[in-house]
Scaffold this motif. Sequence first.
Motif, mmCIF file in Angstrom:
data_model
loop_
_atom_site.group_PDB
_atom_site.id
_atom_site.type_symbol
_atom_site.label_atom_id
_atom_site.label_comp_id
_atom_site.label_asym_id
_atom_site.label_seq_id
_atom_site.Cartn_x
_atom_site.Cartn_y
_atom_site.Cartn_z
ATOM 1 N N HIS A 120 46.034 42.175 35.709
ATOM 2 C CA HIS A 120 44.955 42.635 34.845
ATOM 3 C C HIS A 120 43.661 42.822 35.621
ATOM 4 C CE1 HIS A 120 43.521 38.413 34.724
ATOM 5 N NE2 HIS A 120 44.821 38.145 34.662
ATOM 6 N N LEU A 121 42.975 43.865 35.274
ATOM 7 C CA LEU A 121 41.604 44.119 35.703
ATOM 8 C C LEU A 121 40.893 44.618 34.463
ATOM 9 C CD1 LEU A 121 42.171 45.963 39.095
ATOM 10 C CD2 LEU A 121 41.288 43.642 38.787
ATOM 11 N N THR A 122 39.810 43.961 34.108
ATOM 12 C CA THR A 122 39.155 44.283 32.852
ATOM 13 C C THR A 122 37.640 44.330 33.024
ATOM 14 O OG1 THR A 122 39.065 41.940 32.257
ATOM 15 C CG2 THR A 122 40.961 43.193 31.465
ATOM 16 N N MET A 123 36.999 44.826 31.994
ATOM 17 C CA MET A 123 35.560 44.641 31.875
ATOM 18 C C MET A 123 35.350 43.773 30.649
ATOM 19 S SD MET A 123 34.161 48.279 30.382
ATOM 20 C CE MET A 123 32.571 47.613 29.951
ATOM 21 N N MET A 124 34.269 43.029 30.623
ATOM 22 C CA MET A 124 33.963 42.117 29.517
ATOM 23 C C MET A 124 34.994 40.990 29.434
ATOM 24 S SD MET A 124 31.210 43.543 28.344
ATOM 25 C CE MET A 124 30.882 42.658 26.836
ATOM 26 N N SER A 125 35.334 40.384 30.582
ATOM 27 C CA SER A 125 36.235 39.238 30.573
ATOM 28 C C SER A 125 35.838 38.269 31.672
ATOM 29 C CB SER A 125 37.689 39.676 30.756
ATOM 30 O OG SER A 125 38.000 39.857 32.113
ATOM 31 N N SER A 126 36.485 37.118 31.688
ATOM 32 C CA SER A 126 36.235 36.130 32.732
ATOM 33 C C SER A 126 37.213 36.292 33.897
ATOM 34 C CB SER A 126 36.352 34.716 32.155
ATOM 35 O OG SER A 126 37.653 34.510 31.645
ATOM 36 N N GLY A 127 38.134 37.242 33.786
ATOM 37 C CA GLY A 127 39.109 37.478 34.843
ATOM 38 C C GLY A 127 38.608 38.494 35.857
ATOM 39 N N PRO A 128 39.497 38.946 36.734
ATOM 40 C CA PRO A 128 39.115 39.943 37.733
ATOM 41 C C PRO A 128 38.577 41.208 37.060
ATOM 42 C CG PRO A 128 41.315 39.100 38.178
ATOM 43 C CD PRO A 128 40.904 38.564 36.845
ATOM 44 N N MET A 129 37.493 41.730 37.611
ATOM 45 C CA MET A 129 36.802 42.848 36.980
ATOM 46 C C MET A 129 37.358 44.201 37.444
ATOM 47 S SD MET A 129 34.880 41.366 34.897
ATOM 48 C CE MET A 129 33.804 42.618 34.312
ATOM 49 N N LEU A 130 37.367 45.100 36.517
ATOM 50 C CA LEU A 130 37.831 46.463 36.720
ATOM 51 C C LEU A 130 36.835 47.239 37.570
ATOM 52 C CD1 LEU A 130 39.919 48.601 35.596
ATOM 53 C CD2 LEU A 130 38.228 49.058 33.840
ATOM 54 N N THR A 147 32.377 31.889 31.897
ATOM 55 C CA THR A 147 33.347 31.246 32.796
ATOM 56 C C THR A 147 34.404 30.428 32.052
ATOM 57 O OG1 THR A 147 31.806 29.401 33.099
ATOM 58 C CG2 THR A 147 31.769 31.168 34.763
ATOM 59 N N ASP A 148 34.081 29.968 30.855
ATOM 60 C CA ASP A 148 35.062 29.188 30.110
ATOM 61 C C ASP A 148 35.912 30.024 29.150
ATOM 62 O OD1 ASP A 148 32.893 29.714 28.446
ATOM 63 O OD2 ASP A 148 33.106 27.836 27.339
ATOM 64 N N ALA A 149 35.672 31.328 29.101
ATOM 65 C CA ALA A 149 36.442 32.205 28.209
ATOM 66 C C ALA A 149 37.828 32.463 28.794
ATOM 67 C CB ALA A 149 35.710 33.529 28.015
ATOM 68 N N GLY A 159 45.352 36.713 31.717
ATOM 69 C CA GLY A 159 46.481 35.948 32.240
ATOM 70 C C GLY A 159 46.883 34.793 31.337
ATOM 71 N N GLU A 160 45.938 34.281 30.585
ATOM 72 C CA GLU A 160 46.230 33.180 29.667
ATOM 73 C C GLU A 160 46.921 33.667 28.396
ATOM 74 O OE1 GLU A 160 42.946 30.316 29.254
ATOM 75 O OE2 GLU A 160 42.050 31.334 30.990
ATOM 76 N N TYR A 161 47.066 34.976 28.258
ATOM 77 C CA TYR A 161 47.747 35.570 27.103
ATOM 78 C C TYR A 161 49.050 36.251 27.518
ATOM 79 C CZ TYR A 161 43.569 34.696 24.377
ATOM 80 O OH TYR A 161 42.528 34.084 23.724
#
Length: 168
Positions: free
Chosen positions: A41-51, A28-30, A34-36
Amino acid sequence: NLYTLPDYLKSAGYVTGLYGKWHLGHTTDAPHPGEYGIDEHLTMMSSGPMLPRTGSNLSAVFGFTNGAVDEALDFLDRHQSERFYLAVWMVLPHAPLDPTEEQMAQYAYSVPPQVPDRGTKAVYYTAISEADRQVGRLLAKLDELGLSDTTMVAFTSDNGPEDIYIQE
């Protein structure tokens, strides 16, 4: 203060998108894309919205790659008349690779019988073929939208050649 390529492009009026494997931390703190400087964005292996994983008959690695390209195609449809930066970070050919028997059928006779671990090579060849098919979908969409002549496409790998003998 970190200033990334997407930040520069945004300041020049580009809309930015990223779909696929992020893998820069998923607690949750990663930081999320969007911070870059990534707008969508939709990703896997991130703290953002998941793909979303698409293709109900596909394994996770194949399904997430398919999902990343599905989302990228939608991004291109929505932003075709704008300047854009789009990153598609496919999961393939990252392990674990587990294509279906149907996907691997194309390589049933391509790997000579004297080659050690024929099945492992067929699995890897299938993964590379699927990655190639997904890139083809992206390039076809650029053609369809009339963007091929004005769009730069770059191919990279996140971690070099995969060890095709990894078992999970």
